[in-house]
Design a protein around this motif. Structure first.
Motif, short mmCIF file in Angstrom:
data_model
loop_
_atom_site.label_atom_id
_atom_site.label_comp_id
_atom_site.label_asym_id
_atom_site.label_seq_id
_atom_site.Cartn_x
_atom_site.Cartn_y
_atom_site.Cartn_z
N HIS A 92 0.83 -1.20 0.00
CA HIS A 92 0.00 0.00 0.00
C HIS A 92 0.87 1.25 0.00
O HIS A 92 0.62 2.21 -0.75
CB HIS A 92 -0.91 -0.01 1.23
CG HIS A 92 -1.54 1.30 1.56
ND1 HIS A 92 -2.39 1.97 0.70
CD2 HIS A 92 -1.43 2.09 2.67
CE1 HIS A 92 -2.79 3.11 1.27
NE2 HIS A 92 -2.22 3.20 2.46
N CYS A 97 -0.29 4.63 -2.20
CA CYS A 97 -0.30 5.72 -1.23
C CYS A 97 0.72 6.79 -1.65
O CYS A 97 1.91 6.51 -1.73
CB CYS A 97 0.04 5.19 0.16
SG CYS A 97 0.02 6.45 1.43
N VAL A 226 -2.49 7.84 6.83
CA VAL A 226 -2.38 7.04 5.61
C VAL A 226 -2.62 5.56 5.89
O VAL A 226 -2.85 4.78 4.95
CB VAL A 226 -1.01 7.24 4.94
CG1 VAL A 226 -0.82 8.69 4.54
CG2 VAL A 226 0.14 6.78 5.85
N LYS A 243 -6.74 6.13 5.19
CA LYS A 243 -6.82 5.78 3.77
C LYS A 243 -6.96 4.27 3.60
O LYS A 243 -7.68 3.79 2.74
CB LYS A 243 -5.58 6.29 3.03
CG LYS A 243 -5.55 7.81 2.86
CD LYS A 243 -4.35 8.24 2.02
CE LYS A 243 -4.33 9.75 1.83
NZ LYS A 243 -3.16 10.19 1.01
#
Length: 256
Positions: A92, A97, A226, A243
């Protein structure tokens, strides 16, 4: 000789009774649709549905599954499952990200069974088969005996290298702060931005509400979350969210 034979006969009868009991469970239990299942099938299904958040608010691991859960938590499979979660976190960070790299990118970790393993405690307390004993657990925590989860340490250090600010949000109470900090640093976790524990005023809130409010405070300071990782759903559900959220396996207990 007769005494030895008597002891042998007693042991044999116990084993026979045990095997017979197991035979009943392993060969005669069926699902509502009539599908014949084994004890392993039953316990694996229970564990999987805990991880999927279909089973909630349980007070203890089913007695017939204690041995299975204990075996899982000390197995290679648990390690593989956990390491795969960390791999997805790193994927990720590297693919989906976009980090602003302005000092405001942040990541939230839970502590127990996310950074520090409490398996040594639960190994001596029925692997979740006993109802929670908060006093005994806090006494164990105060001794700083939690061991580092190496896969999480890998992610922790990777985030530091990326310049992501690390926040630790735990349902541990404030009086355990000193012991918690010492334990974390001793096993290699250091360099976080802030450690948020439950104050007295937070103790009347459920953990999910407390952690959601902690995230809100982090965001109010200008940070972007994040990612979140924890072993309990209460660490990652609720608003505001990150996120991406990641859950580590842990069927030993449920914290709402």
């Amino acid at each position: 000789m007769a005494r030895k034979f008597g002891i042998f006969l007693t042991i044999f009868c116990i084993l026979l009774t045990s095997c017979h009991a197991d035979w009943n469970i392993l060969n005669e239990q069926r699902t509502s649709s009539g599908l014949k299942i084994s004890l392993k099938n039953f316990c694996e299904s229970w564990r999987m549905n805990v991880e999927l958040h279909n089973i909630r608010n349980y007070q203890a691991v089913p007695q017939e599954c204690i041995a299975y859960i204990g075996k899982y938590m000390t197995s290679t499979q648990y390690q593989v499952d956990s390491e795969r979660t960390i791999s997805e976190c790193i994927l990720h960070l590297t693919t989906n990200c976009i980090l602003e790299k302005d000092g405001k990118d942040s990541w939230i970790f839970d502590i127990d069974d996310t950074l520090l393993s409490s398996v040594p405690y639960y190994k001596k307390n029925g692997f979740g088969g006993n109802k929670p004993n908060e006093t005994a657990l806090e006494d164990w925590m105060s001794q700083g005996k939690g061991t580092a989860l190496k896969h999480s340490l890998k992610l922790f250090n990777h985030l530091k290298e990326l310049g992501v600010q690390i926040f630790l949000v735990s349902s541990r109470k404030e009086h355990l702060r000193s012991a918690t900090v010492d334990n974390l640093v001793h096993v290699g976790f250091y360099g976080w931005k802030e450690l948020i524990l439950r104050s007295q005023e937070d103790e009347c809130k459920n953990v999910q509400k407390f952690k959601a409010e902690a995230r809100n405070k982090i965001i109010s300071k200008g940070y972007r979350i994040v990612g979140i990782i924890g072993d309990q759903w209460s660490s990652i559900v609720g608003l505001p969210s990150a996120k991406r959220s990641f859950k580590l396996p842990n069927p030993m207990y449920y914290i709402a």
